[in-house]
Design a protein around this motif. Structure first.
Motif, PDB file in Angstrom:
ATOM      1  N   ASP A 203       0.837  -1.199   0.000  1.00 31.61           N
ATOM      2  CA  ASP A 203       0.000   0.000   0.000  1.00 31.61           C
ATOM      3  C   ASP A 203       0.873   1.251   0.000  1.00 31.61           C
ATOM      4  O   ASP A 203       1.966   1.261   0.569  1.00 31.61           O
ATOM      5  N   PHE A 204       0.362   2.299  -0.623  1.00 27.62           N
ATOM      6  CA  PHE A 204       1.048   3.582  -0.639  1.00 27.62           C
ATOM      7  C   PHE A 204       0.132   4.659  -0.070  1.00 27.62           C
ATOM      8  O   PHE A 204      -1.087   4.596  -0.214  1.00 27.62           O
ATOM      9  N   THR A 205       0.744   5.624   0.567  1.00 29.74           N
ATOM     10  CA  THR A 205       0.021   6.826   0.979  1.00 29.74           C
ATOM     11  C   THR A 205       0.572   8.008   0.187  1.00 29.74           C
ATOM     12  O   THR A 205       1.747   8.034  -0.185  1.00 29.74           O
ATOM     13  N   LEU A 206      -0.306   8.963  -0.086  1.00 29.61           N
ATOM     14  CA  LEU A 206       0.091  10.128  -0.873  1.00 29.61           C
ATOM     15  C   LEU A 206       0.755  11.149   0.030  1.00 29.61           C
ATOM     16  O   LEU A 206       0.159  11.633   0.990  1.00 29.61           O
ATOM     17  N   GLU A 207       1.998  11.486  -0.279  1.00 30.25           N
ATOM     18  CA  GLU A 207       2.748  12.461   0.501  1.00 30.25           C
ATOM     19  C   GLU A 207       2.716  13.850  -0.124  1.00 30.25           C
ATOM     20  O   GLU A 207       2.891  14.853   0.570  1.00 30.25           O
ATOM     21  N   GLY A 208       2.503  13.912  -1.448  1.00 29.00           N
ATOM     22  CA  GLY A 208       2.468  15.218  -2.100  1.00 29.00           C
ATOM     23  C   GLY A 208       2.141  15.102  -3.571  1.00 29.00           C
ATOM     24  O   GLY A 208       2.310  14.045  -4.183  1.00 29.00           O
ATOM     25  N   GLN A 209       1.643  16.212  -4.137  1.00 28.24           N
ATOM     26  CA  GLN A 209       1.340  16.263  -5.565  1.00 28.24           C
ATOM     27  C   GLN A 209       1.447  17.708  -6.028  1.00 28.24           C
ATOM     28  O   GLN A 209       1.095  18.640  -5.300  1.00 28.24           O
ATOM     29  N   ILE A 308      -5.297  13.978 -17.015  1.00 28.53           N
ATOM     30  CA  ILE A 308      -4.334  12.898 -16.820  1.00 28.53           C
ATOM     31  C   ILE A 308      -4.988  11.593 -17.256  1.00 28.53           C
ATOM     32  O   ILE A 308      -6.214  11.450 -17.241  1.00 28.53           O
ATOM     33  N   LEU A 309      -4.168  10.644 -17.679  1.00 28.04           N
ATOM     34  CA  LEU A 309      -4.677   9.321 -18.016  1.00 28.04           C
ATOM     35  C   LEU A 309      -5.181   8.626 -16.755  1.00 28.04           C
ATOM     36  O   LEU A 309      -4.672   8.865 -15.653  1.00 28.04           O
ATOM     37  N   GLN A 310      -6.168   7.768 -16.934  1.00 24.08           N
ATOM     38  CA  GLN A 310      -6.706   7.056 -15.778  1.00 24.08           C
ATOM     39  C   GLN A 310      -6.940   5.587 -16.124  1.00 24.08           C
ATOM     40  O   GLN A 310      -7.042   5.220 -17.295  1.00 24.08           O
ATOM     41  N   PRO A 311      -7.042   4.713 -15.103  1.00 22.01           N
ATOM     42  CA  PRO A 311      -7.447   3.325 -15.356  1.00 22.01           C
ATOM     43  C   PRO A 311      -8.870   3.295 -15.898  1.00 22.01           C
ATOM     44  O   PRO A 311      -9.637   4.246 -15.696  1.00 22.01           O
ATOM     45  N   GLU A 312      -9.212   2.221 -16.533  1.00 24.45           N
ATOM     46  CA  GLU A 312     -10.533   2.111 -17.152  1.00 24.45           C
ATOM     47  C   GLU A 312     -11.643   2.284 -16.116  1.00 24.45           C
ATOM     48  O   GLU A 312     -11.722   1.549 -15.135  1.00 24.45           O
ATOM     49  N   ASN A 313     -12.473   3.297 -16.351  1.00 22.28           N
ATOM     50  CA  ASN A 313     -13.689   3.540 -15.564  1.00 22.28           C
ATOM     51  C   ASN A 313     -13.447   3.780 -14.077  1.00 22.28           C
ATOM     52  O   ASN A 313     -14.335   3.541 -13.260  1.00 22.28           O
ATOM     53  N   LEU A 314     -12.275   4.303 -13.713  1.00 28.70           N
ATOM     54  CA  LEU A 314     -12.041   4.592 -12.297  1.00 28.70           C
ATOM     55  C   LEU A 314     -12.838   5.819 -11.877  1.00 28.70           C
ATOM     56  O   LEU A 314     -13.544   5.798 -10.867  1.00 28.70           O
ATOM     57  N   TRP A 315     -12.694   6.902 -12.626  1.00 30.37           N
ATOM     58  CA  TRP A 315     -13.472   8.113 -12.359  1.00 30.37           C
ATOM     59  C   TRP A 315     -14.390   8.375 -13.553  1.00 30.37           C
ATOM     60  O   TRP A 315     -14.085   7.993 -14.680  1.00 30.37           O
ATOM     61  N   SER A 316     -15.493   9.024 -13.279  1.00 32.75           N
ATOM     62  CA  SER A 316     -16.396   9.387 -14.359  1.00 32.75           C
ATOM     63  C   SER A 316     -16.961  10.784 -14.077  1.00 32.75           C
ATOM     64  O   SER A 316     -17.048  11.201 -12.912  1.00 32.75           O
ATOM     65  N   ASP A 339      -9.682   9.736  -1.874  1.00 31.64           N
ATOM     66  CA  ASP A 339     -10.245   8.443  -1.514  1.00 31.64           C
ATOM     67  C   ASP A 339      -9.135   7.389  -1.565  1.00 31.64           C
ATOM     68  O   ASP A 339      -8.544   7.155  -2.615  1.00 31.64           O
ATOM     69  N   PRO A 340      -8.826   6.713  -0.448  1.00 35.72           N
ATOM     70  CA  PRO A 340      -7.736   5.724  -0.432  1.00 35.72           C
ATOM     71  C   PRO A 340      -7.928   4.590  -1.434  1.00 35.72           C
ATOM     72  O   PRO A 340      -6.957   4.088  -2.002  1.00 35.72           O
ATOM     73  N   GLN A 341      -9.194   4.179  -1.656  1.00 37.08           N
ATOM     74  CA  GLN A 341      -9.432   3.103  -2.614  1.00 37.08           C
ATOM     75  C   GLN A 341      -9.124   3.556  -4.037  1.00 37.08           C
ATOM     76  O   GLN A 341      -8.580   2.782  -4.837  1.00 37.08           O
ATOM     77  N   ASN A 342      -9.475   4.800  -4.360  1.00 35.42           N
ATOM     78  CA  ASN A 342      -9.144   5.325  -5.682  1.00 35.42           C
ATOM     79  C   ASN A 342      -7.634   5.450  -5.856  1.00 35.42           C
ATOM     80  O   ASN A 342      -7.088   5.158  -6.925  1.00 35.42           O
ATOM     81  N   PRO A 354      -2.060  -6.247 -10.184  1.00 32.58           N
ATOM     82  CA  PRO A 354      -3.492  -6.509  -9.994  1.00 32.58           C
ATOM     83  C   PRO A 354      -4.073  -5.618  -8.907  1.00 32.58           C
ATOM     84  O   PRO A 354      -3.410  -5.318  -7.909  1.00 32.58           O
ATOM     85  N   VAL A 355      -5.322  -5.195  -9.112  1.00 32.69           N
ATOM     86  CA  VAL A 355      -6.010  -4.400  -8.094  1.00 32.69           C
ATOM     87  C   VAL A 355      -6.469  -5.329  -6.990  1.00 32.69           C
ATOM     88  O   VAL A 355      -7.043  -6.387  -7.246  1.00 32.69           O
ATOM     89  N   LYS A 356      -6.196  -4.938  -5.759  1.00 25.31           N
ATOM     90  CA  LYS A 356      -6.596  -5.766  -4.627  1.00 25.31           C
ATOM     91  C   LYS A 356      -8.108  -5.730  -4.469  1.00 25.31           C
ATOM     92  O   LYS A 356      -8.752  -4.687  -4.639  1.00 25.31           O
ATOM     93  N   ALA A 357      -8.669  -6.881  -4.112  1.00 27.07           N
ATOM     94  CA  ALA A 357     -10.109  -6.948  -3.860  1.00 27.07           C
ATOM     95  C   ALA A 357     -10.432  -6.181  -2.591  1.00 27.07           C
ATOM     96  O   ALA A 357      -9.720  -6.255  -1.596  1.00 27.07           O
ATOM     97  N   GLN A 358     -11.515  -5.405  -2.647  1.00 24.27           N
ATOM     98  CA  GLN A 358     -11.936  -4.642  -1.480  1.00 24.27           C
ATOM     99  C   GLN A 358     -12.852  -5.494  -0.620  1.00 24.27           C
ATOM    100  O   GLN A 358     -13.530  -6.399  -1.078  1.00 24.27           O
TER     101      GLN A 358
END
Length: 361
Positions: A203-209, A308-316, A339-342, A354-358
């Motif tokens: 898992d990663f946490t966002l430190e900055g953008q 920005i590019l995104q994974p298929e159907n992550l955001w809409s 959102d941590p899941q996003n 692979p995306v981990k199952a929630q």
């Protein structure tokens, strides 16, 4: 059968708790007279284990071909006290080889109660990223700066064992034992290589953008795992560098106008002069000469933004350059990653894992 025990200093190079309870870990390695399980013998089995507050290295050597059964019986009985088998390519070679040789001698070795940690298998996806010459244990040792006295491969020692059976020379015996011992001693030393798959799969946490020059998104992410050395790579999704606990990603930003396509195009009109589609409930009020039935390719609205590019159907809603373009874009906003899941799904896509199952899915 010859049993040999060695003093062993286990260097603290990797958090063993990631593998299991320390007293339940069994490192092992075998030497054989060939690669055919049905016709070749196991002539040497070595183990590293923790007992009575210290680490030990034990080897069981078949000094005659008939002693194979004895070393197999000894090892199988000994392994019953452990629950985690740690090895290098053992899932593919050592474990099935031992099972077959046990079967030949009428023994039973059920490996189902054991967890298996195959160092080879764990690092295989990272070979290209790490620039490993090969996935042999000696190559991994070289990558980590580990040296050894033994220069032989297991295959080269087959003839050495056959010569030993004929001559009983101590020098040949020492060569055989040294190779196996150094494989065993090297196994704990190469455990830091597991930090790379741990890091990339964790898992990663966002430190900055931040946006750089309006054309690049700079993401700084933190992992609970620490790398023993820096790595860097690039893909079509961006440039990446990993250092310690940190992952730095430079991702391309597209500035311009993109299209959002509606799937139910039969419910829309295309407005010729506005170059956009509107629902028929609205388009009915537009002059007929300025509208026409929308098609899949013309059923869109346009938006100007930084994307920005995104994974298929992550955001809409997502945007594309043209109809059927496999690339999906999303207008960039710092809130995308709240959102941590996003964030997890996005990082998995970036790293092509692979995306981990929630929970609950």
């Amino acid at each position: 059968m010859i049993t040999k025990e060695h003093d062993f200093t286990f260097l603290d190079t990797y958090p063993l708790k990631r593998l299991g309870p320390v007293e339940k870990l069994l490192f092992f390695d075998i030497e054989t007279t060939g690669f055919s399980r049905g016709n070749s013998l196991v002539y040497l089995i070595g183990c590293v284990f923790f007992r009575n507050h210290s680490w030990h290295l034990t080897q069981w050597f078949a000094d005659t071909p008939k002693a194979e059964q004895q070393i197999l019986e000894t090892f199988v009985g000994f392994a019953e006290d452990f629950s985690v088998l740690i090895h290098f390519n053992g899932d593919r070679f050592d474990i099935p080889f031992l099972q077959k040789r046990c079967e030949v001698h009428g023994l039973s070795w059920d490996v189902s109660p054991f967890s298996s940690v195959d160092i080879y298998k764990r690092i295989q996806p990272c070979r290209k990223l790490l620039g490993l010459e090969s996935l042999r244990q000696k190559s991994v040792e070289s990558f980590l700066g580990i040296s050894r006295q033994d220069t032989y491969s297991g295959g080269e020692l087959i003839q050495v064992y056959n010569d030993y059976l004929t001559t009983r020379e101590d020098a040949l015996y020492d060569m055989l034992m040294l190779h196996n011992r150094e494989d065993l001693e090297g196994m704990p030393l190469i455990l830091p290589i597991l930090s790379y798959p741990d890091f990339l799969e964790g898992d990663f946490t966002l430190e900055g953008q931040r946006l750089l020059n309006e054309t690049t998104l700079d993401l700084t992410l933190k992992s609970p795992f620490c790398l023993p050395g820096d790595i860097g790579w690039h893909t079509s999704k961006g440039h990446f560098k990993a250092h310690g606990h940190m992952l730095f990603a430079l991702l391309p930003v597209f500035e311009g106008t993109l299209k959002h396509f509606y799937p139910d195009y039969k419910d829309y009109y295309y407005l010729i002069y506005e170059d956009m589609a509107v629902h028929k409930s609205v388009g009915e009020y537009v002059d007929k000469t300025a509208r026409k039935k929308a098609t899949a390719k013309t059923c869109y609205t346009r938006q100007a933004s930084r994307f920005i590019l995104q994974p298929e159907n992550l955001w809409s809603p997502f945007f594309q350059k043209e109809y059927r373009d496999p690339r999906q874009y999303i207008p960039y906003s710092p809130q995308l990653f709240e959102d941590p899941q996003n964030l997890e799904a996005y990082v998995s896509w970036l790293l092509e894992r692979p995306v981990k199952a929630q929970d609950g899915r």
